[in-house]
Design a protein around this motif. Structure first.
Motif, PDB file in Angstrom:
ATOM      1  N   UNK A 221      -4.844  20.395   3.752  1.00 44.52           N
ATOM      2  CA  UNK A 221      -4.394  20.764   4.878  1.00 44.52           C
ATOM      3  C   UNK A 221      -2.976  20.618   5.022  1.00 44.52           C
ATOM      4  N   UNK A 222      -2.098  21.410   5.549  1.00 42.66           N
ATOM      5  CA  UNK A 222      -0.569  21.439   5.787  1.00 42.66           C
ATOM      6  C   UNK A 222      -0.630  21.231   7.467  1.00 42.66           C
ATOM      7  N   UNK A 223      -0.027  20.409   7.937  1.00 38.00           N
ATOM      8  CA  UNK A 223       0.259  20.172   9.278  1.00 38.00           C
ATOM      9  C   UNK A 223       1.634  21.036   9.892  1.00 38.00           C
ATOM     10  N   UNK A 224       1.278  22.060  10.714  1.00 39.68           N
ATOM     11  CA  UNK A 224       2.537  23.052  11.254  1.00 39.68           C
ATOM     12  C   UNK A 224       2.696  22.807  12.592  1.00 39.68           C
ATOM     13  N   UNK A 225       4.077  22.321  12.887  1.00 41.46           N
ATOM     14  CA  UNK A 225       4.394  21.866  14.456  1.00 41.46           C
ATOM     15  C   UNK A 225       5.302  22.770  15.039  1.00 41.46           C
ATOM     16  N   UNK A 226       4.753  23.103  16.186  1.00 34.27           N
ATOM     17  CA  UNK A 226       5.857  24.080  16.889  1.00 34.27           C
ATOM     18  C   UNK A 226       6.336  23.576  18.410  1.00 34.27           C
ATOM     19  N   UNK A 227       7.323  23.645  18.588  1.00 32.22           N
ATOM     20  CA  UNK A 227       7.721  23.672  19.998  1.00 32.22           C
ATOM     21  C   UNK A 227       8.045  24.710  20.749  1.00 32.22           C
ATOM     22  N   UNK A 228       7.192  24.872  22.026  1.00 29.87           N
ATOM     23  CA  UNK A 228       7.324  26.039  22.711  1.00 29.87           C
ATOM     24  C   UNK A 228       8.562  26.348  23.368  1.00 29.87           C
ATOM     25  N   UNK A 229       9.505  25.494  23.391  1.00 31.16           N
ATOM     26  CA  UNK A 229      10.858  25.857  23.778  1.00 31.16           C
ATOM     27  C   UNK A 229      11.922  25.892  22.761  1.00 31.16           C
TER      28      UNK A 229
ATOM     29  N   UNK B 137       0.473  15.622   1.372  1.00 34.49           N
ATOM     30  CA  UNK B 137       0.581  15.935   2.828  1.00 34.49           C
ATOM     31  C   UNK B 137       1.765  16.341   3.371  1.00 34.49           C
ATOM     32  N   UNK B 138       1.981  17.698   3.846  1.00 37.73           N
ATOM     33  CA  UNK B 138       2.951  18.391   4.018  1.00 37.73           C
ATOM     34  C   UNK B 138       2.980  18.680   5.557  1.00 37.73           C
TER      35      UNK B 138
ATOM     36  N   UNK C  58      -0.025   9.504  11.910  1.00 39.58           N
ATOM     37  CA  UNK C  58      -1.457   9.299  11.462  1.00 39.58           C
ATOM     38  C   UNK C  58      -1.817  10.159  10.224  1.00 39.58           C
ATOM     39  N   UNK C  59      -1.472  11.591  10.280  1.00 42.09           N
ATOM     40  CA  UNK C  59      -1.512  12.537   9.196  1.00 42.09           C
ATOM     41  C   UNK C  59      -0.905  12.137   7.778  1.00 42.09           C
ATOM     42  N   UNK C  60       0.460  11.563   7.966  1.00 43.40           N
ATOM     43  CA  UNK C  60       1.254  11.126   6.885  1.00 43.40           C
ATOM     44  C   UNK C  60       0.639   9.872   6.065  1.00 43.40           C
ATOM     45  N   UNK C  61       0.193   9.016   7.257  1.00 41.77           N
ATOM     46  CA  UNK C  61       0.038   7.580   6.877  1.00 41.77           C
ATOM     47  C   UNK C  61      -1.344   7.329   6.381  1.00 41.77           C
ATOM     48  N   UNK C  62      -2.226   8.156   6.983  1.00 42.18           N
ATOM     49  CA  UNK C  62      -3.784   7.771   6.830  1.00 42.18           C
ATOM     50  C   UNK C  62      -4.386   8.903   6.168  1.00 42.18           C
ATOM     51  N   UNK C  63      -3.735  10.162   6.413  1.00 45.02           N
ATOM     52  CA  UNK C  63      -4.326  11.335   5.878  1.00 45.02           C
ATOM     53  C   UNK C  63      -5.479  11.925   7.031  1.00 45.02           C
ATOM     54  N   UNK C  64      -5.208  11.570   8.290  1.00 47.21           N
ATOM     55  CA  UNK C  64      -6.014  11.765   9.483  1.00 47.21           C
ATOM     56  C   UNK C  64      -5.464  13.397  10.152  1.00 47.21           C
TER      57      UNK C  64
ATOM     58  N   UNK D  43       0.839  -1.315  -0.077  1.00 50.13           N
ATOM     59  CA  UNK D  43      -0.109  -0.017  -0.133  1.00 50.13           C
ATOM     60  C   UNK D  43       0.796   1.348  -0.021  1.00 50.13           C
ATOM     61  N   UNK D  44       1.764   1.189  -0.992  1.00 51.36           N
ATOM     62  CA  UNK D  44       2.767   2.453  -0.868  1.00 51.36           C
ATOM     63  C   UNK D  44       1.852   3.841  -1.438  1.00 51.36           C
ATOM     64  N   UNK D  45       1.995   4.809  -0.691  1.00 55.44           N
ATOM     65  CA  UNK D  45       1.560   6.034  -0.954  1.00 55.44           C
ATOM     66  C   UNK D  45       2.328   6.785  -2.117  1.00 55.44           C
ATOM     67  N   UNK D  46       3.479   6.804  -1.953  1.00 55.87           N
ATOM     68  CA  UNK D  46       4.335   7.700  -3.091  1.00 55.87           C
ATOM     69  C   UNK D  46       5.708   7.982  -2.310  1.00 55.87           C
ATOM     70  N   UNK D  47       6.142   8.774  -2.752  1.00 54.21           N
ATOM     71  CA  UNK D  47       7.558   9.515  -2.134  1.00 54.21           C
ATOM     72  C   UNK D  47       7.327  10.557  -1.280  1.00 54.21           C
ATOM     73  N   UNK D  48       8.123  10.504  -0.284  1.00 51.05           N
ATOM     74  CA  UNK D  48       8.097  11.575   0.928  1.00 51.05           C
ATOM     75  C   UNK D  48       9.569  12.363   1.023  1.00 51.05           C
TER      76      UNK D  48
END
Length: 515
Positions: free
Chosen positions: A445-453, A255-256, A500-506, A110-115
């Motif tokens: 949708x683009x997932x934007x991840x931040x670290x408070x520190x 998926x970014x 979950x976002x990258x593998x299933x689009x959740x 079940x390959x999605x493609x290139x990451x």
């Protein structure tokens, strides 16, 4: 080092001056508005300029990578190839250059493609970093081909070397916080010499290594790899690249993930202030962890740096620990909480009169090996960031800004304040824009991840990126942690949401917080 530790070190080696690019002896553009956004017509011109089939139909000749410990490890099965891209994207039928690519094919069904991965800088080599980072993302390899590359001007992709090893070592003695007219002139002469060296080595390429150029390379890469959509993981500067890509090609966004986010709204001075603030926060957290008052501890470190300005420390080698090298040695361990004990040991030794440990940390950051050979990551970092940034602050303007930088951070403020003038001083080519355009209406949708520190890319940039990507596009995920980046740093909450976002689009709930 391998796995996560190696990834942290490589990111650190390309992180501090990522957004400190400005300066120049001609002009004093200090406007902080949004008038310099990147190429307003870039998206339409991308669609209006069909590429020749010699580029879009090229077949990558995947083969064995050159033998290294990482590439030849059992089960690694890494492949390398070269992608042809236009030197000048305004002339797609003209001269081409080669980009070095690396991949490991998906292991499962079940390959999605290139990451695609970009590890930051700008200037980090994806070809050398990807094999080590693969240990952080084993689940992603089940359904993705892991792909990275050396962006144009980096490493094996027409990598730029601006100065030789002896010249770099000599420049480490230049005062990075000039106190006299003579020191100021030496500081600026060193910057001019660096730019001239870059021009001599890179030639016409120097005007074609921008983030926009690399974003266009990414979309050609998508086509040649056979992917309908671009799936991408950008770290640190890689978040800026991802945002620019989304702006240029919103309909091609798959998926970014953008982790350790660069503030797209900050101009030259804003970025320098952000980093002074971020590193001071990290230093405060470190000092608290050792039972010290952050204010008093910071003043002690600032005093140490001032003493080194006049009197460098001896080391176990023939070299001395200068103020510039000590500054970098202090910055290096702040990228990872796990490195804080190393900082304690190095500072204690320096107070006792031995600069060896801080020098070793600075050499690690600067990519200097035991033989005295320096890597070129910071060279590529500078040529890319100085082309991206059109602002050229004078030394006079930088000096006026110093009090506000010192209020933000007595330790990091003086250096980063001067850096606004020195980084791109007298640069051979004009910069493109004050701030990048990342708005991406219509993108998935683009997932934007931040670290408070996060010390290098302070958390505030996460919200700015999510907002500028646009409503229903930027989705924020926050980790209350320490260190540069969030994914792969020990938070099961962050890792599971990203996976979950990258593998299933959740797509996680916008604003989700992981403690």
């Amino acid at each position: 080092m391998r796995g996560f530790a190696r990834w942290t070190a490589l990111l650190a080696a390309a992180g501090l001056l990522m957004t400190g690019c400005s300066g120049g002896s001609s002009g004093d553009d200090t406007s902080g508005g949004r008038t310099g956004r990147a190429q307003p017509s870039a998206r339409s011109s991308a669609a209006a300029s069909p590429l020749p089939s010699s580029l879009t139909s090229q077949r990558l000749d995947w083969g064995r990578c050159r033998a290294t410990a990482d590439f030849s490890a059992p089960g690694a099965d890494w492949q390398c190839a070269t992608l042809k891209v236009p030197l000048d994207w305004s002339k797609p039928h003209g001269k081409t250059i080669g980009l070095a690519l690396i991949r490991a094919k998906a292991r499962g069904e079940n390959r999605i493609g290139s990451l695609l991965f970009n590890f930051g800088g700008p200037g980090s080599s994806g070809v050398s970093t990807m094999p080590a980072y693969a240990a952080v993302v084993p689940l992603l390899r089940e359904r993705y081909d892991l792909v990275s590359w050396d962006p144009r001007g980096v490493g094996a992709s027409e990598g730029v070397r601006c100065l030789g090893d002896r010249e770099i070592q000599a420049a480490e003695k230049v005062d990075i916080t000039p106190d006299t007219s003579a020191e100021e002139q030496a500081y600026l002469r060193n910057a001019t010499a660096f730019g001239k060296g870059c021009k001599k080595d890179a030639g016409e390429l120097l005007a074609h290594v921008s983030t926009t150029d690399t974003a266009r390379d990414m979309d050609l890469m998508r086509q040649v790899l056979g992917d309908r959509k671009t799936h991408y993981f950008g770290i640190s500067y890689g978040t800026q690249l991802g945002g620019v890509y989304a702006h240029l090609f919103p309909r091609n966004v798959g998926r970014l993930v953008l982790d350790a986010v660069v503030d797209p709204s900050a101009d030259t001075v804003g970025h320098a202030e952000n980093q002074a603030r971020g590193f001071q926060r990290a230093l405060n957290a470190y000092l608290k962890s050792t039972g010290q008052d952050p204010g008093q501890g910071s003043r002690k470190i600032a005093d140490l740096l001032k003493r080194l300005d006049a009197n460098p420390l001896p080391t176990s080698s023939r070299r001395q620990l200068t103020q510039a090298l000590a500054f970098i040695g202090i910055v290096r361990p702040l990228y990872s909480k796990e490195s804080w004990p190393t900082l304690t040991s190095a500072l204690d030794a320096a107070v006792q009169g031995d600069g060896s440990e801080l020098l070793a940390l600075a050499d690690d950051y600067n990519g200097r090996d035991p033989s005295g050979h320096y890597g070129t990551g910071t060279h590529a970092q500078r040529v890319i960031s100085c082309l991206d940034n059109k602002q050229r602050l004078t030394a006079q303007k930088a000096k006026k800004l110093l009090p506000q930088f010192e209020r933000i951070s007595p330790v990091f403020g003086p250096f980063l304040g001067w850096d606004t003038a020195g980084w791109c001083h007298d640069w051979p080519v004009a910069g493109l824009y004050e701030t990048p355009e990342v708005s991406a209406p219509g993108a998935a949708p683009i997932l934007v991840v931040g670290n408070t520190g996060d010390p290098a890319t302070p958390y505030e940039g996460t919200r700015k990126m999510a907002d500028e990507l646009g409503e229903d596009v930027g989705v924020m995920l926050t980790w209350r942690g320490q260190g540069h980046g969030a994914y792969g740093r020990g938070s099961a909450c962050v890792d599971s949401a990203v996976n979950a976002y990258l593998l299933s689009g959740s797509v996680p709930r916008n604003g989700k917080v992981c403690s």
